[in-house]
Design a protein around this motif. Sequence first.
Motif, mmCIF file in Angstrom:
data_model
loop_
_atom_site.group_PDB
_atom_site.id
_atom_site.type_symbol
_atom_site.label_atom_id
_atom_site.label_comp_id
_atom_site.label_asym_id
_atom_site.label_seq_id
_atom_site.Cartn_x
_atom_site.Cartn_y
_atom_site.Cartn_z
ATOM 1 N N LYS A 115 0.841 -1.195 0.000
ATOM 2 C CA LYS A 115 0.000 0.000 0.000
ATOM 3 C C LYS A 115 0.875 1.244 0.000
ATOM 4 C CE LYS A 115 -3.725 -2.307 2.324
ATOM 5 N NZ LYS A 115 -4.403 -2.539 3.568
ATOM 6 N N GLN A 116 0.627 2.114 -0.944
ATOM 7 C CA GLN A 116 1.392 3.351 -1.091
ATOM 8 C C GLN A 116 1.090 4.282 0.079
ATOM 9 O OE1 GLN A 116 3.548 3.386 -3.404
ATOM 10 N NE2 GLN A 116 4.206 5.476 -3.573
ATOM 11 N N LEU A 117 2.117 4.902 0.639
ATOM 12 C CA LEU A 117 1.968 5.820 1.761
ATOM 13 C C LEU A 117 2.516 7.191 1.391
ATOM 14 C CD1 LEU A 117 3.384 3.528 4.603
ATOM 15 C CD2 LEU A 117 0.992 3.794 3.951
ATOM 16 N N ASP A 118 1.829 8.246 1.808
ATOM 17 C CA ASP A 118 2.368 9.591 1.648
ATOM 18 C C ASP A 118 3.058 9.973 2.958
ATOM 19 O OD1 ASP A 118 0.159 9.841 3.264
ATOM 20 O OD2 ASP A 118 -0.679 11.570 2.218
ATOM 21 N N LYS A 119 3.503 11.210 3.060
ATOM 22 C CA LYS A 119 4.256 11.645 4.238
ATOM 23 C C LYS A 119 3.428 11.502 5.513
ATOM 24 C CE LYS A 119 6.772 15.469 6.235
ATOM 25 N NZ LYS A 119 7.319 16.799 6.093
ATOM 26 N N ALA A 120 2.158 11.893 5.467
ATOM 27 C CA ALA A 120 1.295 11.800 6.646
ATOM 28 C C ALA A 120 1.089 10.350 7.076
ATOM 29 C CB ALA A 120 -0.047 12.465 6.362
ATOM 30 N N ALA A 121 0.947 9.458 6.116
ATOM 31 C CA ALA A 121 0.757 8.046 6.433
ATOM 32 C C ALA A 121 2.026 7.427 7.026
ATOM 33 C CB ALA A 121 0.318 7.283 5.193
ATOM 34 N N VAL A 122 3.177 7.853 6.525
ATOM 35 C CA VAL A 122 4.447 7.363 7.082
ATOM 36 C C VAL A 122 4.595 7.840 8.527
ATOM 37 C CG1 VAL A 122 6.963 7.517 6.918
ATOM 38 C CG2 VAL A 122 5.608 7.148 4.863
ATOM 39 N N THR A 123 4.226 9.093 8.786
ATOM 40 C CA THR A 123 4.279 9.630 10.145
ATOM 41 C C THR A 123 3.315 8.870 11.057
ATOM 42 O OG1 THR A 123 4.833 11.786 9.237
ATOM 43 C CG2 THR A 123 4.071 11.752 11.503
ATOM 44 N N ALA A 124 2.129 8.559 10.558
ATOM 45 C CA ALA A 124 1.159 7.791 11.346
ATOM 46 C C ALA A 124 1.682 6.384 11.628
ATOM 47 C CB ALA A 124 -0.174 7.723 10.612
ATOM 48 N N LEU A 125 2.300 5.771 10.640
ATOM 49 C CA LEU A 125 2.882 4.438 10.823
ATOM 50 C C LEU A 125 4.003 4.479 11.861
ATOM 51 C CD1 LEU A 125 2.922 1.464 9.845
ATOM 52 C CD2 LEU A 125 4.586 2.169 8.129
ATOM 53 N N ALA A 126 4.777 5.549 11.847
ATOM 54 C CA ALA A 126 5.888 5.675 12.798
ATOM 55 C C ALA A 126 5.399 5.865 14.232
ATOM 56 C CB ALA A 126 6.785 6.835 12.396
ATOM 57 N N SER A 127 4.184 6.362 14.405
ATOM 58 C CA SER A 127 3.675 6.602 15.753
ATOM 59 C C SER A 127 3.148 5.333 16.423
ATOM 60 C CB SER A 127 2.578 7.663 15.720
ATOM 61 O OG SER A 127 1.445 7.159 15.038
ATOM 62 N N ILE A 128 3.019 4.252 15.670
ATOM 63 C CA ILE A 128 2.575 2.983 16.240
ATOM 64 C C ILE A 128 3.701 2.421 17.108
ATOM 65 C CG2 ILE A 128 1.919 0.604 15.692
ATOM 66 C CD1 ILE A 128 0.724 1.660 13.092
ATOM 67 N N PRO A 129 3.382 1.949 18.303
ATOM 68 C CA PRO A 129 4.433 1.370 19.145
ATOM 69 C C PRO A 129 5.058 0.142 18.481
ATOM 70 C CG PRO A 129 2.414 1.710 20.406
ATOM 71 C CD PRO A 129 2.087 1.970 18.974
ATOM 72 N N SER A 130 6.270 -0.171 18.881
ATOM 73 C CA SER A 130 6.970 -1.313 18.303
ATOM 74 C C SER A 130 6.300 -2.623 18.723
ATOM 75 C CB SER A 130 8.436 -1.319 18.736
ATOM 76 O OG SER A 130 8.514 -1.595 20.116
ATOM 77 N N ARG A 131 6.672 -3.691 18.083
ATOM 78 C CA ARG A 131 6.090 -5.007 18.338
ATOM 79 C C ARG A 131 6.291 -5.423 19.796
ATOM 80 N NH1 ARG A 131 7.589 -10.560 17.963
ATOM 81 N NH2 ARG A 131 5.921 -11.797 17.036
ATOM 82 N N GLU A 132 7.484 -5.185 20.336
ATOM 83 C CA GLU A 132 7.781 -5.571 21.714
ATOM 84 C C GLU A 132 6.886 -4.826 22.698
ATOM 85 O OE1 GLU A 132 10.221 -4.632 19.518
ATOM 86 O OE2 GLU A 132 10.919 -6.648 19.078
ATOM 87 N N VAL A 133 6.674 -3.516 22.448
ATOM 88 C CA VAL A 133 5.823 -2.715 23.325
ATOM 89 C C VAL A 133 4.385 -3.214 23.249
ATOM 90 C CG1 VAL A 133 4.886 -0.399 23.704
ATOM 91 C CG2 VAL A 133 7.306 -0.686 23.209
ATOM 92 N N LEU A 134 3.902 -3.510 22.046
ATOM 93 C CA LEU A 134 2.537 -4.014 21.902
ATOM 94 C C LEU A 134 2.354 -5.358 22.599
ATOM 95 C CD1 LEU A 134 1.793 -3.068 18.189
ATOM 96 C CD2 LEU A 134 0.838 -2.025 20.239
ATOM 97 N N ILE A 135 3.344 -6.234 22.512
ATOM 98 C CA ILE A 135 3.261 -7.530 23.184
ATOM 99 C C ILE A 135 3.238 -7.346 24.700
ATOM 100 C CG2 ILE A 135 4.547 -9.666 23.662
ATOM 101 C CD1 ILE A 135 5.339 -9.664 20.698
ATOM 102 N N SER A 136 4.073 -6.454 25.222
ATOM 103 C CA SER A 136 4.081 -6.234 26.670
ATOM 104 C C SER A 136 2.771 -5.611 27.139
ATOM 105 C CB SER A 136 5.277 -5.372 27.075
ATOM 106 O OG SER A 136 5.146 -4.072 26.566
ATOM 107 N N GLN A 137 2.176 -4.724 26.336
ATOM 108 C CA GLN A 137 0.879 -4.151 26.697
ATOM 109 C C GLN A 137 -0.198 -5.235 26.711
ATOM 110 O OE1 GLN A 137 0.335 -1.012 23.827
ATOM 111 N NE2 GLN A 137 1.465 0.486 25.044
ATOM 112 N N LEU A 138 -0.169 -6.127 25.731
ATOM 113 C CA LEU A 138 -1.140 -7.213 25.671
ATOM 114 C C LEU A 138 -0.990 -8.141 26.877
ATOM 115 C CD1 LEU A 138 -3.330 -8.799 24.146
ATOM 116 C CD2 LEU A 138 -1.487 -10.001 22.968
ATOM 117 N N LEU A 139 0.234 -8.466 27.235
ATOM 118 C CA LEU A 139 0.461 -9.322 28.404
ATOM 119 C C LEU A 139 0.001 -8.633 29.677
ATOM 120 C CD1 LEU A 139 3.900 -10.979 27.610
ATOM 121 C CD2 LEU A 139 1.656 -12.048 27.644
ATOM 122 N N GLY A 140 0.205 -7.332 29.774
ATOM 123 C CA GLY A 140 -0.267 -6.592 30.935
ATOM 124 C C GLY A 140 -1.776 -6.654 31.068
ATOM 125 N N VAL A 141 -2.475 -6.535 29.948
ATOM 126 C CA VAL A 141 -3.933 -6.618 29.955
ATOM 127 C C VAL A 141 -4.385 -8.031 30.320
ATOM 128 C CG1 VAL A 141 -5.965 -6.533 28.450
ATOM 129 C CG2 VAL A 141 -4.284 -4.707 28.372
#
Length: 177
Positions: A115-141
Amino acid sequence: MGLNLNDKKAVVAEVSAKVATAQTIVVAEYRGIQVAHLTQLRAKARAQGVYLRVLKNTLARRSVEGTQFAALADSMTGPLIYSISDDAVAAAKVINDFAKTNDKLVITAGNYAGKQLDKAAVTALASIPSREVLISQLLGVMLAPVSGFARGLAALAAKKSEGAPAAEVAAEEAPAA
């Protein structure tokens, strides 16, 4: 000094191998950036597991030809630095974080899973937490109910143990009377 045909083939083969396993490619214009700053960017990219390379655009177009990133070929004009990663977020995060501190690095385009991304989409993608952070958040829940139950049992046990010595003392005094 330009590359000869064998060198060009080697570069295309190397980049094609990276592109074959990649999830994300981010392209940024680096015009006017000092060499020391580019060295810092490369070090950050290496630490995050991101393949970062300045390429001739024709070689980059050949590398993405026939892949899910083929649509990115239209955006390959000017002096560009290519950020390629197997992690969906890492390439965007490295380039975006560096672009925040250095205004001469301009994000031009990106591509995530075809999927083609423009500058705003790349910035939005960069704001997503990394895989490790997401896994630790899921385990916390997932552990929250269990740990809450354990704390409740511990509080109940502490309350009963506070009340038990007083009852035992009263029971010992009663037979003596």
